[in-house]
Scaffold this active site. Structure first.
Site, short mmCIF file in Angstrom:
data_model
loop_
_atom_site.label_atom_id
_atom_site.label_comp_id
_atom_site.label_asym_id
_atom_site.label_seq_id
_atom_site.Cartn_x
_atom_site.Cartn_y
_atom_site.Cartn_z
N ARG A 140 0.77 -1.27 -0.02
CA ARG A 140 0.06 -0.07 -0.04
C ARG A 140 0.81 1.18 -0.08
O ARG A 140 1.04 1.99 -1.21
CB ARG A 140 -0.96 0.08 1.14
CG ARG A 140 -2.24 0.75 0.96
CD ARG A 140 -1.80 2.17 1.43
NE ARG A 140 -1.42 2.56 2.82
CZ ARG A 140 -0.93 3.46 3.08
NH1 ARG A 140 -0.63 4.58 2.43
NH2 ARG A 140 -0.11 3.93 4.44
N HIS A 146 4.89 3.91 12.70
CA HIS A 146 4.71 3.82 11.22
C HIS A 146 5.98 4.86 10.92
O HIS A 146 5.83 6.26 11.00
CB HIS A 146 3.45 4.33 10.88
CG HIS A 146 3.32 4.52 9.20
ND1 HIS A 146 2.97 3.35 8.52
CD2 HIS A 146 3.80 5.30 8.56
CE1 HIS A 146 3.19 3.67 7.09
NE2 HIS A 146 3.43 4.82 7.18
N HIS A 162 8.96 6.50 8.44
CA HIS A 162 9.53 6.76 7.12
C HIS A 162 10.94 7.08 7.37
O HIS A 162 11.56 7.72 8.32
CB HIS A 162 8.85 7.84 6.58
CG HIS A 162 7.69 7.33 5.77
ND1 HIS A 162 7.54 6.86 4.41
CD2 HIS A 162 6.29 7.06 6.48
CE1 HIS A 162 6.34 6.55 4.21
NE2 HIS A 162 5.44 6.62 5.10
N CYS A 175 8.41 8.66 -3.83
CA CYS A 175 8.34 8.83 -5.22
C CYS A 175 9.82 8.21 -5.71
O CYS A 175 10.60 8.82 -5.55
CB CYS A 175 8.02 10.15 -5.88
SG CYS A 175 8.23 9.99 -7.98
N ASN A 203 8.94 3.72 3.86
CA ASN A 203 9.08 3.01 5.30
C ASN A 203 10.23 2.52 5.36
O ASN A 203 11.06 2.33 4.40
CB ASN A 203 7.83 1.99 5.49
CG ASN A 203 6.38 2.51 5.50
OD1 ASN A 203 5.56 2.39 4.69
ND2 ASN A 203 6.15 3.73 6.29
ZN ZN Z 1 3.61 6.32 5.44
#
Ligand code: ZN
Length: 301
Positions: free
Chosen positions: A14, A206, A208, A239, A248
């Site tokens: 996702r 979560h 990054h 991107c 991530n």
């Molecule tokens: Zn995210």
């Protein structure tokens, strides 16, 4: 089922794939989901129910859930942004949803055209709707550690949102460093307090890796007691055609990082790495993960 000391939720399907310019066929996604589960992944976000025109990669969210070979003990989740998304998820029998608000008012307005207060009301409505249909909800807080528009987010705002989400009936809380701006001292302090607020409700992070602090932040959170993290195979995300943008933290790198410290994730690094290599050759994307590039013998040591 393997026992694991930390739980990694795979986000590559996702958060990762949605950034690719090419649409991956549904059959290929289903194959990767099956292989990730075979590798030992027990939580996996497989789709988002968002407008197909805005995110063409996720246009097959219904098809994914209809064709998914659901295994016992595996949580297949989806992301939703609004009531329409919740309704679509209910229609195809999704059992676990991620619903979030942004801690940044500016980001909230740009992303959802809602102020934070409006987004909170909308969130409560969507959580109620999901839970009324037997769906468990991971309640997220985006930009919990920083926002490109507003800079550092006051910790108190994050704590207030955690309380808000718990009151709304969240089954678990997820703090997202959406921008990769968090640093380990900030993570340690914010997360220690967040864990107290959450009590028996699980808290996930979560992270990054945009500023290359993903694993440092993960370790800071682990040290104060977090046992659930989102990762993406190969570090897919951001991107791939914008220099410096990353997704991530890489699943393989996280497995390896924990394994060296004697902490088991229950996931086979090499099986995940094979998927990352396939994604790379299919898409010509440059993935930010390190371990999938190494021969199996090196990553095993
Ligand atoms: Zn995210």
């Amino acid at each position: 089922m393997s026992t694991s000391e930390v739980i990694l939720e795979e986000q590559g399907l996702r958060d990762g794939l949605q950034t690719l310019p090419m649409v991956i066929p549904t059959e290929k996604k289903l194959e990767w989901i099956a292989r990730l589960v075979d590798a030992g992944v027990r939580r996996i976000q497989v789709a988002s129910f968002v407008h197909p025109r805005l995110v063409p990669q996720m246009a097959d969210a219904e098809a994914i859930f209809q064709q998914l070979d659901r295994r016992n003990g595996v949580v297949y989740s989806a992301l939703v942004l609004n009531q329409k998304g919740v309704e679509r998820a209910i229609a195809v029998g999704v059992q676990h949803l991620a619903i979030s608000v942004s801690a940044s008012d500016t980001h909230s307005q740009k992303n959802t055209r809602m102020t934070l207060e409006e987004a909170k009301a909308d969130f409560r409505h969507n959580v109620r709707l999901a839970r009324a249909h037997g769906i468990s909800v991971r309640a997220g807080i985006q930009c919990a550690f920083g926002c490109r528009y507003e800079g550092r987010i006051p910790a108190q705002r994050v704590f207030d949102l955690i309380k808000h989400h718990l009151d709304a009936g969240a089954d678990e809380i997820a703090l997202a460093d959406s921008t990769g701006m968090a640093h380990p001292v900030q993570v340690r302090e914010l997360v220690a307090e967040a864990l107290i607020l959450c009590g028996a409700t699980p808290l996930a992070l979560h992270l990054h890796n945009t500023e290359n602090k993903g694993l440092a932040n993960l370790f800071a959170a682990y040290e104060v007691g977090v046992r659930q993290f989102d990762t993406a195979f190969g570090g897919l995300g951001g991107c791939p055609f914008i220099p410096g943008a990353t997704g991530n933290i890489a699943t393989e790198d996280t497995i390896h990082f924990f394994r060296q410290m004697g902490v088991e994730t229950g996931i086979d690094l090499e099986k995940v790495a094979a998927i990352s290599r396939e994604v790379e050759s299919m898409t010509n994307a440059h993935l930010s993960g390190a371990l999938y590039k190494l021969p199996a013998l090196l990553s095993a040591s």
